[in-house]
Design a protein around this motif. Structure first.
Motif, PDB file in Angstrom:
ATOM      1  N   PRO A  55      37.388  73.902  61.740  1.00 28.86           N
ATOM      2  CA  PRO A  55      36.584  73.951  62.971  1.00 28.86           C
ATOM      3  C   PRO A  55      35.431  72.954  62.933  1.00 28.86           C
ATOM      4  O   PRO A  55      34.899  72.634  61.870  1.00 28.86           O
ATOM      5  N   SER A  56      35.048  72.467  64.108  1.00 26.40           N
ATOM      6  CA  SER A  56      33.956  71.489  64.209  1.00 26.40           C
ATOM      7  C   SER A  56      32.612  72.204  64.142  1.00 26.40           C
ATOM      8  O   SER A  56      32.478  73.368  64.532  1.00 26.40           O
ATOM      9  N   THR A  70      31.086  67.305  64.540  1.00 27.18           N
ATOM     10  CA  THR A  70      31.750  66.740  63.368  1.00 27.18           C
ATOM     11  C   THR A  70      32.400  67.842  62.553  1.00 27.18           C
ATOM     12  O   THR A  70      31.954  68.994  62.563  1.00 27.18           O
ATOM     13  N   ARG A  71      33.456  67.458  61.858  1.00 27.99           N
ATOM     14  CA  ARG A  71      34.147  68.414  60.997  1.00 27.99           C
ATOM     15  C   ARG A  71      33.661  68.239  59.561  1.00 27.99           C
ATOM     16  O   ARG A  71      33.746  67.150  59.006  1.00 27.99           O
ATOM     17  N   PRO A  72      33.138  69.298  58.935  1.00 28.35           N
ATOM     18  CA  PRO A  72      32.723  69.188  57.532  1.00 28.35           C
ATOM     19  C   PRO A  72      33.946  68.994  56.642  1.00 28.35           C
ATOM     20  O   PRO A  72      35.063  69.396  56.980  1.00 28.35           O
ATOM     21  N   SER A  93      31.248  79.223  50.418  1.00 28.70           N
ATOM     22  CA  SER A  93      31.618  77.966  51.069  1.00 28.70           C
ATOM     23  C   SER A  93      32.187  78.235  52.460  1.00 28.70           C
ATOM     24  O   SER A  93      31.881  77.514  53.417  1.00 28.70           O
ATOM     25  N   ILE A  94      32.969  79.296  52.582  1.00 24.96           N
ATOM     26  CA  ILE A  94      33.578  79.625  53.867  1.00 24.96           C
ATOM     27  C   ILE A  94      32.567  80.261  54.812  1.00 24.96           C
ATOM     28  O   ILE A  94      32.459  79.871  55.980  1.00 24.96           O
ATOM     29  N   ASP A  95      31.819  81.237  54.338  1.00 23.53           N
ATOM     30  CA  ASP A  95      30.937  82.003  55.218  1.00 23.53           C
ATOM     31  C   ASP A  95      29.605  81.303  55.475  1.00 23.53           C
ATOM     32  O   ASP A  95      29.163  81.199  56.624  1.00 23.53           O
ATOM     33  N   ARG A  96      28.958  80.815  54.436  1.00 23.37           N
ATOM     34  CA  ARG A  96      27.617  80.241  54.589  1.00 23.37           C
ATOM     35  C   ARG A  96      27.655  78.774  54.976  1.00 23.37           C
ATOM     36  O   ARG A  96      26.911  78.331  55.864  1.00 23.37           O
ATOM     37  N   ASP A  97      28.547  77.999  54.323  1.00 22.77           N
ATOM     38  CA  ASP A  97      28.585  76.559  54.554  1.00 22.77           C
ATOM     39  C   ASP A  97      29.588  76.150  55.624  1.00 22.77           C
ATOM     40  O   ASP A  97      29.687  74.956  55.937  1.00 22.77           O
ATOM     41  N   ARG A 122      32.778  75.835  55.483  1.00 24.50           N
ATOM     42  CA  ARG A 122      33.611  74.803  54.860  1.00 24.50           C
ATOM     43  C   ARG A 122      34.882  75.450  54.328  1.00 24.50           C
ATOM     44  O   ARG A 122      34.810  76.356  53.492  1.00 24.50           O
ATOM     45  N   SER A 123      36.027  75.023  54.816  1.00 26.96           N
ATOM     46  CA  SER A 123      37.295  75.596  54.383  1.00 26.96           C
ATOM     47  C   SER A 123      37.591  75.212  52.942  1.00 26.96           C
ATOM     48  O   SER A 123      37.052  74.228  52.408  1.00 26.96           O
TER      49      SER A 123
END
Length: 702
Positions: A316-317, A322-324, A393-397, A399-400
């Motif tokens: 997700p963007s 932008t996409r991380p 990484s998934i919840d806070r940042d 980032r997949s």
């Protein structure tokens, strides 16, 4: 045991073996107190000793006058018949011993049974007292006894001092044949026909509860479509059947979820270049996801880049449009090898299963250093740490994460399952947890058969990976005691189901083997896939009373609190869990590793005693709510816990325990160690508000 039984001629606990180091005064004291004799043992024929066989089970050999010893150097034991069937070793004796309560017993595995699939090693004791490991297809010496090591961290000791050499030879041949099965089609599971048995009160409620917990098999496209809709991710992910008939890979399921940006041609091209296809594991509320990958060969770098680019497009963007970047992590940097993990468990086994009482006390002086040297707790901590990093990484940042692993699906199963449990509340229920095991372990191709040693090969691949995962989950239940619906007893029972060797989920290495088991004849077009019992059919193994032990009282208490019934405790709304992975905060799983150690048994102590008190607390609150509901002419509810005032069988809470005792090894081994203090559980029950009488007629004070 009792003097009365000795006078009746029935075999009972006795110093049967002749140990030179035994003092003369001990012998005279034993003879004076109990009047034992081998002659009286030989005439104990008042009632025949037989084993109750299951559907499809047959007796292969029976040996009489077998001595079951308490430990390796024990001078005391019980005599009885040892039955060798095509499923288990069953020791049957006339001796009366405090056993687990009937409501807590397994339906078809007794406390003195050793299932062949649960055996990890067999050691034979020779005439010269040397101990040698027994292996298949190898001759053995004239054995005077055997030590059986089991996968549930236990040791059984049997002596053949009272039987002839010919009987010993036949018995050892039978054990050697069935303990080391080398073909799948010879397993007892293929001839086992479980029956429900006679109906009892509570069976209907039990079946309804088990059916509610049961997860889909994920063997059909419908199951995956349903999972796609449940997670509401059909806009970016799709179900592919590119592996239909297991044409691409026998290790992958026929159907699985992939990004919509990946078409089937690209998946086939990736498979031809030795690339493992991306396996979807989880999508979070913010759209970030977790997938598993297998390390590719150098020739497939270009194809792998295409796969990763497709995964990045699914990311997700952010708010800025932008996409991380996606976090790609190779697990081999942080995880132990299969050899190291196996060695670690073997050390834990030797620490937690001392063969003598003196060895137990000797280990006690350096138990912490020994535990640390085994590295087991460090591996548990590392798995929790990795899972926390990926969850953040998934919840806070936002980032997949894509995780890769060489070889089979082992640690990818552990990490992906733990991440989901940290992020998703529904995965902490019994139904959600069983869904994770079925989807991320069974369907994803974790090699249960190899890792559990169901089929004997060289045993090099036997590694308790799934047990490491269960230990990690246990640590979470300790650190967050009210956030999980299931109890420690549920986790232990799940491991026992794995090593029973009866259930479809844990007998094979992948889905393709479940459709066509190894060594089985090819099926015709009209022949159906062989159906074996499911481990999720808990009512086949246990009754309603035992299944109520699967529930966590503190979870029930939290549900009551969230319903707004009371505000007695501070309400916690932790949606995302952050475990403490410091090695000093990782507890030894005593309920599992020490459940077969009588030296660690505590009467009215340990985790079961805590569980009992928690049940009392929840039951008191429930009863008070029922009284309020009755005053409002509402509907009363029950807690559904094991210790409750209105259990399915209709008895009071005190009748749950026939022996009036609860030990630290309850419910798996509730036999009383007579060296322990004789404290009756009834003294605790008498003080319970729930058992003080008719609650509705008493004035209740909290």
């Amino acid at each position: 045991m009792s003097v009365k039984m000795a006078k009746q001629g029935k075999p009972t606990s006795k110093f049967y073996l002749d140990f030179p180091q035994q003092k003369a005064e001990e012998e005279s004291e034993t003879e004076a107190d109990e009047s034992f004799s081998l002659e009286s043992m030989n005439h104990a024929n008042e009632a025949p000793l037989n084993v109750v066989l299951l559907e499809g089970e047959r007796t292969v050999y029976k040996a009489e006058k077998i001595i079951k010893l308490h430990n390796d150097t024990s001078k005391a034991g019980m005599t009885g018949n040892l039955y060798c069937t095509n499923f288990r070793l069953s020791f049957v004796t006339h001796s009366i011993e405090e056993d687990s309560d009937e409501c807590c017993r397994h339906k078809f595995i007794g406390s003195d049974d050793v299932v062949f699939s649960n055996i990890s090693a067999i050691y034979q004791v020779s005439n010269d007292k040397t101990i040698k490991k027994l292996a298949p297809n190898k001759k053995f010496a004239n054995a005077k006894g055997i030590h059986i090591h089991t996968k549930d961290v236990g040791i059984r000791y049997f002596s053949f001092e009272l039987i002839e050499k010919k009987v010993t030879s036949h018995l050892m041949n039978a054990i050697q044949k069935f303990a080391f099965q080398q073909r799948h089609d010879l397993l007892f599971a293929h001839v086992f026909s479980p029956s429900a048995g006679p109906a009892v009160n509570g069976d209907n409620e039990c079946k309804v509860m088990v059916d509610e917990w049961r997860p889909p098999t994920y063997s059909t496209r419908y199951d995956w479509d349903k999972e796609l809709l449940r997670c509401k991710i059909q806009s970016k992910w799709r179900v592919t059947s590119v592996n239909s008939g297991f044409t691409i890979s026998p290790l992958l399921p026929e159907h699985f979820i992939v990004p919509c940006t990946l078409d089937d041609e690209m998946l086939k091209h990736a498979a031809q270049h030795a690339c493992k296809l991306p396996l979807w594991c989880y999508t979070h509320d913010n759209g970030c996801f977790l997938v598993s990958l297998l390390s590719s060969t150098p020739e497939s770098v270009h194809t792998e880049k295409e796969l990763l680019q497709s995964l990045t497009q699914t990311q997700p963007s952010s708010k800025g449009g932008t996409r991380p970047s996606m976090l790609e992590f190779d697990l081999k940097k942080r995880i132990p090898s299969m050899y190291d993990l196996k060695a670690s468990f073997n050390k834990m086994f030797s620490i937690c299963s001392p063969e003598t009482v003196s060895e137990f006390h000797s280990n006690d002086n350096s138990i912490y250093s020994q535990m640390d040297s085994s590295q087991w707790l460090r591996y548990v901590a590392e798995c929790l740490k990795l899972s926390d990093e990926f969850a953040m990484s998934i919840d806070r940042d936002s980032r997949s994460v894509a995780i890769r692993e060489e070889g089979h699906a082992d640690f990818t199963c552990i990490i992906s399952s733990l991440v989901q449990m940290l992020l998703n509340e529904s995965c902490r229920t019994i139904k959600g947890f069983q869904n994770i095991v079925q989807r991320c372990w069974v369907a994803a191709g974790h090699p249960f058969c190899e890792r559990l040693g169901i089929i004997y090969t060289s045993n090099k691949n036997v590694t308790p990976v799934f047990l490491l995962f269960l230990d990690c989950v246990y640590q979470l239940t300790v650190q967050f005691p009210s956030m999980f619906e299931f109890s420690e007893i549920y986790l232990i029972s799940l491991w026992d189901s794995c090593v029973t060797g009866l259930f479809n989920e844990f007998l094979y290495n992948c889905q393709s083997e479940r459709f066509a088991p190894p060594h089985s004849p090819p099926r015709g077009p009209s022949q159906s896939v062989p159906t074996l019992p499911s481990a999720w059919s808990w009512d086949l193994q246990f009754g309603a009373d035992f299944l109520s032990l699967f529930r966590n009282p503190l979870f029930e208490l939290r549900l009551l609190q969230q319903a707004g019934s009371f505000q007695a405790i501070q309400q916690t709304r932790q949606k995302v869990l952050r475990p403490n992975f410091s090695p000093s905060q990782i507890d030894v799983w005593i309920g599992f590793f020490y459940r077969n150690s009588s030296s660690m048994q505590i009467v009215n102590g340990g985790k079961p005693a805590e569980y009992f008190q928690q049940c009392l607390l929840v039951e008191e609150i429930t009863e008070l709510q029922n009284k309020i509901a009755k005053l409002k002419q509402g509907r009363a509810r029950t807690s559904g816990l094991y210790f409750n005032a209105h259990n399915p069988t209709g008895g009071a809470m005190a009748s749950k325990l026939k022996s009036s005792y609860i030990t630290s090894t309850f419910p798996f081994n509730n036999r009383i160690n007579r060296n322990l203090s004789d404290i009756s559980l009834c003294t605790l029950l008498d003080k319970s508000l729930v058992l003080s009488g008719d609650v509705e007629d008493e004035e209740c004070i909290v």
